[in-house]
Enzyme design. Structure first.
Site, PDB file in Angstrom:
ATOM      1  N   TYR A  75      -3.636  17.393  -8.267  1.00 36.40           N
ATOM      2  CA  TYR A  75      -2.954  15.915  -8.769  1.00 36.40           C
ATOM      3  C   TYR A  75      -1.254  16.262  -9.369  1.00 36.40           C
ATOM      4  O   TYR A  75      -0.652  15.530  -9.330  1.00 36.40           O
ATOM      5  CB  TYR A  75      -4.072  15.646  -9.764  1.00 36.40           C
ATOM      6  CG  TYR A  75      -3.307  14.949 -11.063  1.00 36.40           C
ATOM      7  CD1 TYR A  75      -2.661  12.713 -10.177  1.00 36.40           C
ATOM      8  CD2 TYR A  75      -2.306  14.765 -12.182  1.00 36.40           C
ATOM      9  CE1 TYR A  75      -2.409  12.260 -11.127  1.00 36.40           C
ATOM     10  CE2 TYR A  75      -2.450  13.530 -12.791  1.00 36.40           C
ATOM     11  CZ  TYR A  75      -1.770  12.461 -12.289  1.00 36.40           C
ATOM     12  OH  TYR A  75      -0.913  11.506 -13.020  1.00 36.40           O
ATOM     13  N   TRP A 122      -2.095  11.128 -21.695  1.00 38.33           N
ATOM     14  CA  TRP A 122      -3.350  10.926 -22.129  1.00 38.33           C
ATOM     15  C   TRP A 122      -2.883   9.406 -22.051  1.00 38.33           C
ATOM     16  O   TRP A 122      -3.490   8.481 -22.901  1.00 38.33           O
ATOM     17  CB  TRP A 122      -3.331  11.155 -23.135  1.00 38.33           C
ATOM     18  CG  TRP A 122      -3.710  13.080 -23.109  1.00 38.33           C
ATOM     19  CD1 TRP A 122      -3.628  13.531 -21.873  1.00 38.33           C
ATOM     20  CD2 TRP A 122      -3.959  13.713 -24.607  1.00 38.33           C
ATOM     21  NE1 TRP A 122      -3.415  14.897 -22.547  1.00 38.33           N
ATOM     22  CE2 TRP A 122      -4.036  15.342 -23.603  1.00 38.33           C
ATOM     23  CE3 TRP A 122      -4.535  13.533 -25.446  1.00 38.33           C
ATOM     24  CZ2 TRP A 122      -4.834  16.392 -24.220  1.00 38.33           C
ATOM     25  CZ3 TRP A 122      -5.370  14.701 -26.252  1.00 38.33           C
ATOM     26  CH2 TRP A 122      -5.036  16.027 -25.863  1.00 38.33           C
ATOM     27  N   ASP A 139       2.324  14.861 -17.858  1.00 37.67           N
ATOM     28  CA  ASP A 139       2.017  15.667 -18.315  1.00 37.67           C
ATOM     29  C   ASP A 139       1.899  17.431 -17.164  1.00 37.67           C
ATOM     30  O   ASP A 139       2.019  17.876 -17.772  1.00 37.67           O
ATOM     31  CB  ASP A 139       0.995  16.334 -19.362  1.00 37.67           C
ATOM     32  CG  ASP A 139      -0.288  15.823 -19.815  1.00 37.67           C
ATOM     33  OD1 ASP A 139      -0.308  15.097 -18.884  1.00 37.67           O
ATOM     34  OD2 ASP A 139      -0.702  15.906 -20.093  1.00 37.67           O
ATOM     35  N   ASP A 180       0.756  -1.041  -0.359  1.00 39.36           N
ATOM     36  CA  ASP A 180      -0.628  -0.203  -0.484  1.00 39.36           C
ATOM     37  C   ASP A 180       1.048   1.607  -0.469  1.00 39.36           C
ATOM     38  O   ASP A 180       2.026   1.390   0.560  1.00 39.36           O
ATOM     39  CB  ASP A 180      -0.952   0.154   1.304  1.00 39.36           C
ATOM     40  CG  ASP A 180      -2.118   1.005   1.275  1.00 39.36           C
ATOM     41  OD1 ASP A 180      -1.616   1.833   0.609  1.00 39.36           O
ATOM     42  OD2 ASP A 180      -3.173   1.109   1.833  1.00 39.36           O
ATOM     43  N   LEU A 181       0.350   2.362  -1.020  1.00 36.93           N
ATOM     44  CA  LEU A 181       1.710   3.241  -0.305  1.00 36.93           C
ATOM     45  C   LEU A 181       1.613   4.285   0.101  1.00 36.93           C
ATOM     46  O   LEU A 181       2.337   5.212   0.933  1.00 36.93           O
ATOM     47  CB  LEU A 181       1.362   4.078  -2.192  1.00 36.93           C
ATOM     48  CG  LEU A 181       1.547   3.699  -3.496  1.00 36.93           C
ATOM     49  CD1 LEU A 181       0.782   4.837  -4.629  1.00 36.93           C
ATOM     50  CD2 LEU A 181       2.541   2.991  -3.783  1.00 36.93           C
ATOM     51  N   TYR A 227      -2.366   7.681  -6.751  1.00 34.51           N
ATOM     52  CA  TYR A 227      -3.408   8.447  -6.564  1.00 34.51           C
ATOM     53  C   TYR A 227      -3.427   8.894  -8.195  1.00 34.51           C
ATOM     54  O   TYR A 227      -2.754  10.287  -8.824  1.00 34.51           O
ATOM     55  CB  TYR A 227      -3.458   9.328  -5.578  1.00 34.51           C
ATOM     56  CG  TYR A 227      -4.798  10.021  -5.270  1.00 34.51           C
ATOM     57  CD1 TYR A 227      -5.777   9.798  -4.301  1.00 34.51           C
ATOM     58  CD2 TYR A 227      -5.660  11.085  -6.151  1.00 34.51           C
ATOM     59  CE1 TYR A 227      -6.776   9.785  -3.916  1.00 34.51           C
ATOM     60  CE2 TYR A 227      -6.842  11.433  -6.294  1.00 34.51           C
ATOM     61  CZ  TYR A 227      -7.406  11.519  -5.161  1.00 34.51           C
ATOM     62  OH  TYR A 227      -8.476  11.438  -4.389  1.00 34.51           O
TER      63      TYR A 227
END
Length: 294
Positions: A126, A151, A103, A37-38, A62
């Site tokens: 984010y 993307w 990006d 788990d991060l 995430y």
């Protein structure tokens, strides 16, 4: 060569498991929740400190861009603190790490393609947490490769291509933003690139070219152009087709601000590792066929 990939169900993790079969001698081990788990630094260290591996691929993150605006602490814990724990555990064993970024670390205000030397200025939670993760990985492990991509789509999980193809089966017209530009990137290509880089690192050892690189599909478009190509490709392959109606970002407000331009220059990666992603339209064809085949 043995790769430990963080995450089990992510697009890149699943693509790496699949693509490894094309490379003799490459084994991919996935580690995800609940065993890794991060948010659990001790658990991360326990797994990496004992695993029989050559390289760590830090792919888990995430990624709920809009939801991150409401959960900034959790996003930071997973994308920055967790990334630091992975890089530190690998560094303790002198194991290189390949870490995936985004990006979204750029503002989108530039008119040209972004290079690795351009200033970062993320406009959403984010993006800020992923940038913090880049810095954490770089500081924790000198043998790091940070790969910014964009993307991402694949035959796996949830992504823009699968959403467009699903909507085409439900409606005759789809509205898609036309003033955000970037590089559609197949996770299958990302996996190929990662394995190519990993092989070079293992053969080159400490002399391998470490650092920050951009890995993205070759060519650029906007979201509505991407959607139009998805419709065309799907229709040619026997799928449903809908009319794409271009709209502006203002017509489709989101909680998190997206960069208007996040086109990535990838020449640095090609020069260092001799690898370049295919044209995004070509990769889309492969993914579209697989989605239609179920």
């Amino acid at each position: 060569m043995k790769l430990l990939v963080t995450g089990k169900e992510g697009q890149v993790a699943r693509s790496l498991v699949e693509r490894a079969s094309r490379f003799p001698g490459v084994t991919v081990i996935t580690a995800g929740r609940p065993e890794m788990d991060l948010a659990d630094s001790a658990g991360i260290n326990r797994i990496i400190s004992t695993a029989d591996i050559d390289i760590v691929i830090s792919a888990a993150a995430y990624t709920a861009v809009d939801q991150a605006e409401d959960e900034p602490e959790l996003a930071h814990t997973l994308n920055a603190t967790g990334a630091h724990a992975i890089a530190s555990a690998a560094a303790a064993r002198d194991i290189p790490i390949i870490h995936l970024s985004t990006d979204y670390v750029f503002s989108g205000a530039s008119e040209g393609r972004y290079t690795e030397d351009d200033a970062t200025d993320p406009q959403c939670v984010y993006g800020r947490t992923k940038l913090a993760g880049e810095l954490a990985v770089a500081s924790a492990n000198p043998r790091h490769i940070i790969l910014r991509t964009a993307w991402v789509y694949s035959p796996f999980g949830k992504n823009f291509v699968k959403t467009m193809m699903r909507l085409a089966a439900e409606r005759d017209e789809i509205s898609v933003v036309s003033d955000q530009w970037g590089n559609p990137t197949s996770a299958l290509d990302i996996a190929d690139g990662i394995i190519h880089i990993a092989e070079r690192i293992v053969s080159g050892g400490k002399n391998a070219p470490y650092g920050l690189f951009h890995l993205a599909g070759t060519g650029e478009t906007n979201w509505s152009g991407f959607a139009e190509e998805i419709m065309h490709t799907s229709h040619v392959q026997g799928g449903r087709k809908a009319i794409i109606r271009p709209i502006t970002t203002d017509d489709y407000p989101t909680k998190a601000k997206r960069p208007a331009n996040s086109r990535l220059a990838t020449e640095k990666l090609e020069a260092a590792y001799g690898w370049k992603a295919p044209q995004w339209q070509t990769s889309l064809g492969e993914v579209s066929r697989r989605i239609l085949a179920g």
